[in-house]
Structures are given as structure tokens and as C-alpha cells.
Write a protein that holds these residues in place. Structure first.
Motif, PDB file in Angstrom:
ATOM      1  N   VAL A 264    -105.515 -41.039 -28.115  1.00  0.00           N
ATOM      2  CA  VAL A 264    -104.816 -39.764 -27.959  1.00  0.00           C
ATOM      3  C   VAL A 264    -103.610 -39.929 -27.042  1.00  0.00           C
ATOM      4  O   VAL A 264    -102.541 -39.355 -27.279  1.00  0.00           O
ATOM      5  CB  VAL A 264    -105.781 -38.682 -27.432  1.00  0.00           C
ATOM      6  N   TRP A 265    -103.747 -40.733 -25.999  1.00  0.00           N
ATOM      7  CA  TRP A 265    -102.618 -40.960 -25.098  1.00  0.00           C
ATOM      8  C   TRP A 265    -101.456 -41.610 -25.835  1.00  0.00           C
ATOM      9  O   TRP A 265    -100.295 -41.225 -25.666  1.00  0.00           O
ATOM     10  CB  TRP A 265    -103.047 -41.828 -23.918  1.00  0.00           C
ATOM     11  N   LYS A 266    -101.761 -42.596 -26.684  1.00  0.00           N
ATOM     12  CA  LYS A 266    -100.696 -43.248 -27.452  1.00  0.00           C
ATOM     13  C   LYS A 266    -100.011 -42.250 -28.390  1.00  0.00           C
ATOM     14  O   LYS A 266     -98.778 -42.244 -28.531  1.00  0.00           O
ATOM     15  CB  LYS A 266    -101.278 -44.411 -28.261  1.00  0.00           C
ATOM     16  N   LEU A 267    -100.784 -41.420 -29.050  1.00  0.00           N
ATOM     17  CA  LEU A 267    -100.204 -40.427 -29.946  1.00  0.00           C
ATOM     18  C   LEU A 267     -99.359 -39.413 -29.175  1.00  0.00           C
ATOM     19  O   LEU A 267     -98.310 -38.972 -29.660  1.00  0.00           O
ATOM     20  CB  LEU A 267    -101.308 -39.720 -30.736  1.00  0.00           C
ATOM     21  N   LEU A 268     -99.805 -39.060 -27.979  1.00  0.00           N
ATOM     22  CA  LEU A 268     -99.010 -38.154 -27.142  1.00  0.00           C
ATOM     23  C   LEU A 268     -97.666 -38.779 -26.778  1.00  0.00           C
ATOM     24  O   LEU A 268     -96.635 -38.097 -26.777  1.00  0.00           O
ATOM     25  CB  LEU A 268     -99.791 -37.806 -25.867  1.00  0.00           C
ATOM     26  N   ARG A 269     -97.676 -40.055 -26.487  1.00  0.00           N
ATOM     27  CA  ARG A 269     -96.413 -40.700 -26.135  1.00  0.00           C
ATOM     28  C   ARG A 269     -95.485 -40.773 -27.352  1.00  0.00           C
ATOM     29  O   ARG A 269     -94.268 -40.627 -27.220  1.00  0.00           O
ATOM     30  CB  ARG A 269     -96.653 -42.090 -25.548  1.00  0.00           C
ATOM     31  N   ALA A 270     -96.065 -40.979 -28.534  1.00  0.00           N
ATOM     32  CA  ALA A 270     -95.249 -40.962 -29.752  1.00  0.00           C
ATOM     33  C   ALA A 270     -94.642 -39.579 -29.961  1.00  0.00           C
ATOM     34  O   ALA A 270     -93.479 -39.450 -30.360  1.00  0.00           O
ATOM     35  CB  ALA A 270     -96.102 -41.353 -30.954  1.00  0.00           C
ATOM     36  N   ARG A 271     -95.414 -38.533 -29.670  1.00  0.00           N
ATOM     37  CA  ARG A 271     -94.877 -37.176 -29.810  1.00  0.00           C
ATOM     38  C   ARG A 271     -93.707 -36.957 -28.856  1.00  0.00           C
ATOM     39  O   ARG A 271     -92.716 -36.314 -29.210  1.00  0.00           O
ATOM     40  CB  ARG A 271     -95.975 -36.136 -29.532  1.00  0.00           C
ATOM     41  N   THR A 272     -93.804 -37.510 -27.660  1.00  0.00           N
ATOM     42  CA  THR A 272     -92.706 -37.403 -26.707  1.00  0.00           C
ATOM     43  C   THR A 272     -91.450 -38.088 -27.247  1.00  0.00           C
ATOM     44  O   THR A 272     -90.329 -37.582 -27.114  1.00  0.00           O
ATOM     45  CB  THR A 272     -93.107 -38.031 -25.363  1.00  0.00           C
ATOM     46  N   LYS A 273     -91.640 -39.238 -27.888  1.00  0.00           N
ATOM     47  CA  LYS A 273     -90.503 -39.980 -28.433  1.00  0.00           C
ATOM     48  C   LYS A 273     -89.812 -39.192 -29.547  1.00  0.00           C
ATOM     49  O   LYS A 273     -88.578 -39.099 -29.588  1.00  0.00           O
ATOM     50  CB  LYS A 273     -90.959 -41.350 -28.948  1.00  0.00           C
TER      51      LYS A 273
ATOM     52  N   ALA B 100     -91.812 -45.540 -31.482  1.00  0.00           N
ATOM     53  CA  ALA B 100     -92.675 -44.401 -31.832  1.00  0.00           C
ATOM     54  C   ALA B 100     -93.723 -44.833 -32.849  1.00  0.00           C
ATOM     55  O   ALA B 100     -94.900 -44.439 -32.769  1.00  0.00           O
ATOM     56  CB  ALA B 100     -91.833 -43.258 -32.374  1.00  0.00           C
ATOM     57  N   LEU B 101     -93.301 -45.653 -33.819  1.00  0.00           N
ATOM     58  CA  LEU B 101     -94.239 -46.155 -34.818  1.00  0.00           C
ATOM     59  C   LEU B 101     -95.331 -47.002 -34.178  1.00  0.00           C
ATOM     60  O   LEU B 101     -96.500 -46.950 -34.581  1.00  0.00           O
ATOM     61  CB  LEU B 101     -93.491 -46.974 -35.870  1.00  0.00           C
ATOM     62  N   ALA B 102     -94.963 -47.782 -33.157  1.00  0.00           N
ATOM     63  CA  ALA B 102     -95.948 -48.604 -32.453  1.00  0.00           C
ATOM     64  C   ALA B 102     -97.022 -47.736 -31.809  1.00  0.00           C
ATOM     65  O   ALA B 102     -98.220 -48.034 -31.886  1.00  0.00           O
ATOM     66  CB  ALA B 102     -95.249 -49.464 -31.396  1.00  0.00           C
ATOM     67  N   ASP B 103     -96.603 -46.645 -31.186  1.00  0.00           N
ATOM     68  CA  ASP B 103     -97.578 -45.767 -30.540  1.00  0.00           C
ATOM     69  C   ASP B 103     -98.421 -45.006 -31.561  1.00  0.00           C
ATOM     70  O   ASP B 103     -99.601 -44.731 -31.321  1.00  0.00           O
ATOM     71  CB  ASP B 103     -96.864 -44.791 -29.603  1.00  0.00           C
ATOM     72  N   ILE B 104     -97.832 -44.669 -32.706  1.00  0.00           N
ATOM     73  CA  ILE B 104     -98.629 -44.028 -33.755  1.00  0.00           C
ATOM     74  C   ILE B 104     -99.687 -44.999 -34.270  1.00  0.00           C
ATOM     75  O   ILE B 104    -100.858 -44.643 -34.442  1.00  0.00           O
ATOM     76  CB  ILE B 104     -97.720 -43.549 -34.901  1.00  0.00           C
ATOM     77  N   LYS B 105     -99.268 -46.252 -34.515  1.00  0.00           N
ATOM     78  CA  LYS B 105    -100.214 -47.246 -35.033  1.00  0.00           C
ATOM     79  C   LYS B 105    -101.388 -47.440 -34.083  1.00  0.00           C
ATOM     80  O   LYS B 105    -102.551 -47.352 -34.475  1.00  0.00           O
ATOM     81  CB  LYS B 105     -99.487 -48.583 -35.264  1.00  0.00           C
ATOM     82  N   TRP B 106    -101.091 -47.693 -32.801  1.00  0.00           N
ATOM     83  CA  TRP B 106    -102.173 -47.973 -31.862  1.00  0.00           C
ATOM     84  C   TRP B 106    -102.932 -46.705 -31.465  1.00  0.00           C
ATOM     85  O   TRP B 106    -104.109 -46.765 -31.112  1.00  0.00           O
ATOM     86  CB  TRP B 106    -101.627 -48.710 -30.644  1.00  0.00           C
ATOM     87  N   GLY B 107    -102.268 -45.551 -31.560  1.00  0.00           N
ATOM     88  CA  GLY B 107    -102.980 -44.302 -31.328  1.00  0.00           C
ATOM     89  C   GLY B 107    -104.028 -44.061 -32.398  1.00  0.00           C
ATOM     90  O   GLY B 107    -105.185 -43.710 -32.100  1.00  0.00           O
ATOM     91  N   LEU B 108    -103.659 -44.254 -33.646  1.00  0.00           N
ATOM     92  CA  LEU B 108    -104.621 -44.112 -34.744  1.00  0.00           C
ATOM     93  C   LEU B 108    -105.718 -45.166 -34.633  1.00  0.00           C
ATOM     94  O   LEU B 108    -106.897 -44.878 -34.881  1.00  0.00           O
ATOM     95  CB  LEU B 108    -103.896 -44.239 -36.083  1.00  0.00           C
ATOM     96  N   TRP B 109    -105.335 -46.373 -34.270  1.00  0.00           N
ATOM     97  CA  TRP B 109    -106.329 -47.450 -34.070  1.00  0.00           C
ATOM     98  C   TRP B 109    -107.379 -47.019 -33.063  1.00  0.00           C
ATOM     99  O   TRP B 109    -108.578 -47.209 -33.270  1.00  0.00           O
ATOM    100  CB  TRP B 109    -105.614 -48.718 -33.612  1.00  0.00           C
ATOM    101  N   GLY B 110    -106.937 -46.436 -31.951  1.00  0.00           N
ATOM    102  CA  GLY B 110    -107.880 -46.003 -30.936  1.00  0.00           C
ATOM    103  C   GLY B 110    -108.796 -44.906 -31.435  1.00  0.00           C
ATOM    104  O   GLY B 110    -110.016 -44.952 -31.206  1.00  0.00           O
TER     105      GLY B 110
END
Length: 328
Positions: free
Chosen positions: A306-315, A277-287
Motif C-alpha cells: 500500500v505504501w508503494k501504491l501511495l507513492r505512485a499516486r503522489t507521482k 511511477a510504474l516501478a512503485d505500481i509494480k512493487w505495490g501490487l507485488w506486496g
């Protein structure tokens, strides 16, 4: 999430081959400026050819008359020095080369970050399709595990520091995050508290396992490239960001965890799942940040982020999320 840092035959645009001194475009002239700074090639006939695959950097194959091998020139994109420590990434590449898991470094210019490495003839960059084959994934994990054994790097940036850097950028330049970011970031703080309480397992990490950063050739060992995001970091993160990049389902995730840790005990699985989840937050913010910083680049950073952040929210919405945090 930067570049394909070694060339494949199909990625080299041979019809655009230039002799040093014949540059026409701004990109070619910048490449020539970099080539002229390679002192061991002074006075020699040098040819350069563009290589596709670079998102932020421009990449070139270089042929020097009389040399039995070709070279690969990476010219950093403007602004990348704001988030990449070139000296650190160069040292990471040197140490990986010394281990035999990465191409040999030929030249590094500390002033502008330009790097010349050995061109790996016959190799090609991996794709997401390659990563569906377990033997390829196993090789990726083996390279990462080997990299974890090098001496500590000059830069220590844990996943929390990486995320916090982007959160600072969000505030400084006024990046607009999606509406669900606020509750997601509360869970991020809960994850930080859990990791802090248990202690971080810090090792040198590659941190950027996009498929193009792993090169393969029939009958030859896989090679790892592109150390721009390397740092001393939490070991679980290097694995977690890998299987999030490759879109693995849970059985594949468990197989990866077992390959790296030798166990799928609940505490280890929890540690890695939270790290994903942290990985998707990091790269979501990066994007989201790069969408605002680099509007001229032909890439939809906002959609990616936004897609990465959405996947983190799912996690974090997984019913096991609280149990994972508690088990860390």
C-alpha cells in the motif's frame, strides 16, 4: 525484492554450523537434501551454516573440506517458482559472472532452482545508508549499465507485462486493493499508451536493485547478485526502480539520469520519471498479492504494498505528469 544473495561475516550464524548429515530442523534437512545433489561434493566432508538476510529463500554458507574457498547456497522458498523463471535467472547470473560483475556460479539444479555460488569473503551487503553516498550509487549504475550489454535473455518481460501479471493475480485470488487503486491504474494505462507510441528501449535488466543485492568490500570492486527478476525490459525502468528503492530526491534523480544517459533532456527525464511511477505500481501490487499468498512469512507485505501504491499516486498527482506523458 528478494534476498541478500551473498553473505557477510556478521550475517553468518557460526554457532549454528552443521556437518552434512546432522540436520535437525526442517530447514536444515532441506538444505542437506540440496547439498547431496551437488555431485562434485559426493563423499566429501561438508559443513553448512545459516546466513541471515533471506526474505523468501533460505541461505547458507557451505565449507567443503579441502577446498580453498567457501560457497553460498540459496534454497528457493516454496511457491517462488510461480513468479520466477529459474532457468532465466540462472543464465542471467552466468552471463553477469562472465562479465566479472557477479560471483562465479558453481552449481545449478534446474529441477528445484537451487544455486551454489562463490562466497565472497570480506564483502558485505549494501544498506540504504550506503546509497546516500554518490560513489556507491555510481558503482550500482555502472554495474547495471554493464549488465545491459549482455546477450538478450530468454525471457522478455517489460514493466507492463510485470504489472499485468500482478493484476491477473489480483483478479484470480481476490486481492483487495486500496480505494485509490482504480484511478491510479487508469494513469498506468495512459503511461502504457505513451511508451507504446514512442517504442520501448529493450535491454537485459536486473529489475531488483534492493541495496542488499549489491556487495562491497574495501579496495575491491562492487558485485551484483540475485537475478531472479531479471528480464529483457525497458532501460529506463532499471534506473527508475533503482532511485525509487533508494528514496532519492529530485536533484539526486537528475544526477542518476545524467550518469546513465549523459543528458537530462526533457524527453529522457520524462521517460524515467514515468517509469518510477510504474516501478512503485509494480512493487505495490507485488506486496498486496504476496500479503494474500504468503501469510505465514514474517513480513508485512500489505503495508509495503500500500505504501508503494501511495507513492505512485503522489507521482501521478505531480503537476508535470501530463507533460511527462506527452514528452515520452
Amino acid at each position: 525484492m528478494t534476498d541478500v544473495d551473498a553473505a557477510t561475516p556478521s550475517a553468518v550464524h557460526t554457532d549454528l554450523r552443521r556437518r552434512l548429515g546432522d540436520g535437525r530442523t526442517i530447514s536444515e534437512q532441506r538444505a542437506e537434501d540440496c547439498l547431496r545433489r551437488v555431485t562434485q561434493w559426493a563423499g566429501r566432508e561438508v559443513f553448512y551454516t545459516p546466513v541471515s538476510g533471506g526474505l523468501q529463500n533460505s541461505n547458507w554458507r557451505v565449507d567443503v573440506t579441502g577446498d580453498p574457498v567457501a560457497y553460498f547456497l540459496k534454497v528457493p522458498g516454496e511457491g517462488t517458482e510461480d513468479f520466477i523463471d529459474r532457468g532465466n535467472s540462472h543464465l542471467a547470473a552466468v552471463r553477469a559472472g562472465e562479465l566479472g560483475i557477479s560471483p562465479r556460479i558453481v552449481h545449478f539444479d534446474a529441477e528445484n532452482g537451487v544455486e551454489v555460488i562463490e562466497f565472497l569473503e570480506g564483502y558485505r551487503a549494501c544498506t540504504n545508508g550506503d546509497m546516500k553516498r554518490w560513489e556507491v550509487t555510481e558503482s550500482v549504475l555502472a554495474l547495471q549499465n554493464a549488465f545491459h550489454t549482455i546477450a538478450p535473455l530468454p525471457v522478455t518481460k517489460t514493466i507492463f507485462e510485470l504489472i499485468d501479471e500482478h493484476l491477473t493475480q489480483v483478479k484470480e485470488i481476490g486481492v483487495r486493493l486500496p480505494s485509490f487503486a482504480e484511478p491510479l491504474l487508469r494513469e498506468y494505462e495512459a503511461a502504457r499508451a505513451a511508451y507504446t507510441a514512442s517504442g520501448l528501449d529493450i535491454v537485459p535488466c536486473h529489475n531488483d536493485p534492493m541495496p542488499g543485492n549489491f556487495l562491497v568490500s574495501p579496495g575491491k570492486p562492487m558485485r551484483m547478485v540475485d537475478f531472479e527478476f531479471a528480464s529483457n525490459n525497458e532501460r529506463a525502468y532499471d534506473l527508475a526502480v533503482t532511485f525509487t528503492e533508494y528514496f532519492y530526491d529530485e536533484p539526486a534523480i537528475l544526477r542518476c539520469i545524467d550518469a546513465v544517459y549523459g543528458t537530462t533532456s526533457w524527453d529522457i527525464v520524462s521517460r524515467v520519471q514515468v517509469a518510477s511511477a510504474l516501478a512503485d505500481i509494480k512493487w505495490g501490487l507485488w506486496g498486496c498479492v504476496n500479503h494474500q499468498l504468503n501469510a505465514s512469512w514474517d513480513y508485512d507485505f500489505h503495508k509495503y504494498g500500500v505504501w508503494k501504491l501511495l507513492r505512485a499516486r503522489t507521482k501521478v498527482a505531480d503537476p508535470r505528469w501530463g507533460q511527462w506523458l506527452h514528452a515520452i
